[in-house]
Design a protein around this motif. Sequence first.
Motif, short mmCIF file in Angstrom:
data_model
loop_
_atom_site.label_atom_id
_atom_site.label_comp_id
_atom_site.label_asym_id
_atom_site.label_seq_id
_atom_site.Cartn_x
_atom_site.Cartn_y
_atom_site.Cartn_z
N SER A 186 8.94 3.05 7.11
CA SER A 186 9.31 1.65 6.91
C SER A 186 10.00 1.45 5.57
CB SER A 186 8.06 0.77 7.00
OG SER A 186 8.33 -0.56 6.61
N ARG A 187 9.45 2.02 4.53
CA ARG A 187 10.06 1.86 3.20
C ARG A 187 11.47 2.43 3.18
NH1 ARG A 187 4.82 2.91 1.21
NH2 ARG A 187 4.00 1.15 0.04
N TYR A 188 11.64 3.59 3.80
CA TYR A 188 12.98 4.20 3.81
C TYR A 188 13.97 3.36 4.60
CZ TYR A 188 16.83 7.20 5.17
OH TYR A 188 18.09 7.68 5.42
N LEU A 189 13.58 2.95 5.80
CA LEU A 189 14.51 2.22 6.66
C LEU A 189 14.83 0.82 6.16
CD1 LEU A 189 13.20 3.22 10.23
CD2 LEU A 189 15.14 4.18 8.97
N ASN A 190 13.88 0.20 5.46
CA ASN A 190 14.05 -1.19 5.05
C ASN A 190 14.50 -1.35 3.60
OD1 ASN A 190 13.21 -2.35 7.57
ND2 ASN A 190 11.10 -1.83 7.03
N ALA A 191 14.62 -0.24 2.87
CA ALA A 191 15.08 -0.33 1.48
C ALA A 191 16.53 -0.81 1.44
CB ALA A 191 14.94 1.02 0.79
N ARG B 247 5.27 -5.35 7.98
CA ARG B 247 5.48 -3.93 7.71
C ARG B 247 4.15 -3.22 7.51
NH1 ARG B 247 10.65 -4.72 3.56
NH2 ARG B 247 12.00 -5.69 5.16
N PRO B 248 4.05 -1.95 7.89
CA PRO B 248 2.77 -1.23 7.79
C PRO B 248 2.16 -1.25 6.40
CG PRO B 248 4.36 0.04 9.06
CD PRO B 248 5.11 -1.12 8.49
N GLU B 249 3.01 -1.10 5.39
CA GLU B 249 2.51 -1.04 4.01
C GLU B 249 2.01 -2.38 3.50
OE1 GLU B 249 7.10 -1.31 3.68
OE2 GLU B 249 5.57 -0.59 5.07
N TYR C 178 -7.56 -1.10 1.65
CA TYR C 178 -7.87 0.33 1.54
C TYR C 178 -7.22 0.92 0.29
CZ TYR C 178 -7.75 5.33 2.47
OH TYR C 178 -7.88 6.70 2.35
N TRP C 179 -5.95 0.56 0.03
CA TRP C 179 -5.21 1.11 -1.11
C TRP C 179 -5.85 0.67 -2.43
CZ3 TRP C 179 -2.75 4.69 -3.22
CH2 TRP C 179 -1.85 4.51 -4.28
N ALA D 132 0.83 -1.20 0.00
CA ALA D 132 0.00 0.00 0.00
C ALA D 132 0.87 1.25 0.00
CB ALA D 132 -0.92 -0.01 1.22
N VAL D 133 0.43 2.27 -0.71
CA VAL D 133 1.14 3.55 -0.77
C VAL D 133 0.48 4.57 0.14
CG1 VAL D 133 1.87 5.44 -2.26
CG2 VAL D 133 1.96 3.09 -3.10
#
Length: 279
Positions: A39-44, A136-138, A146-147, A24-25
């Motif tokens: 999460s996306r930033y830290l886990n990329a 992860r949240p996304e 929802y997305w 999800a974005v």
Amino acid sequence: PASKRIILLLAGYAIFQRLTGTSAVLLESNLQTNLARVSRYLNASKVDTVLVGSSMMGRLLPSYFKDEGIDISNLGLDGCHAPFGLEIIMMRKDLPKRVLVETASLNHDPNANEKTVREAIQTPTFKIGGAVEAFRPENRPLSLLYWWCKKLSDRKPGGSSHSAFINDRTTTDPTPKNAKSELEENDLAIEEILITLKQKGVDVRLLSIPHADGWGMPQSGRIAKISTDVGIPILEPGVEIAKITDTLRFTDGAHLDVASAKHIAAEIVNELRKSDTHH
């Protein structure tokens, strides 16, 4: 046993996530959207360019830049300020190549939203997501649902956006005189963060996002001073677009609509490519 079924379910969901790459974005709440961006930033595995700022910056989705051939991480956090995003930037050992910092939210006053996000990323569930993608949240099922529903809804015609002229730019500094000294102290702290990033080899730039009433466009004296003191440029996407079309469109007077956000993303990419060529 129930425990085995749960493990199999989680494993199956993780495999689904891995195979489809679906995540999800925009999530069902501002908090969950913020957590997903962190999460996306830290886990990329690798981060090239990061956008830092508020929900205004958050409207510039990574997909808009990917269409232009650039991969970005977006730390435009709803209800938060740019310095909080810079704090998150420093949480990675391998810092990004480039950081674009929104000028409109470039103040240092912490707020309740930032406190909530800071506490949430310290929870066991969020930390487990660093190793298990399904946590992860996304990747939460509710967030994915929802997305998907939102994407279907956005495809339907209807609804209107507010148009606003952005080529009538003022240079008035709205900061109250009695707040000047405190603001100057905050700016020194901001400059220290930006200088630290520069010293670590990060290409830092300030970014002025268009706003319907002009708030995001003009550069007050304090922003210009930060730019000069730290030695970083200010990008102003939207100025050239305004010369051609005179207007950008906003969903609520502050946030760019999808079409305008895509135009601004393309303009940012063009500015970055120009500066990279000169370097």
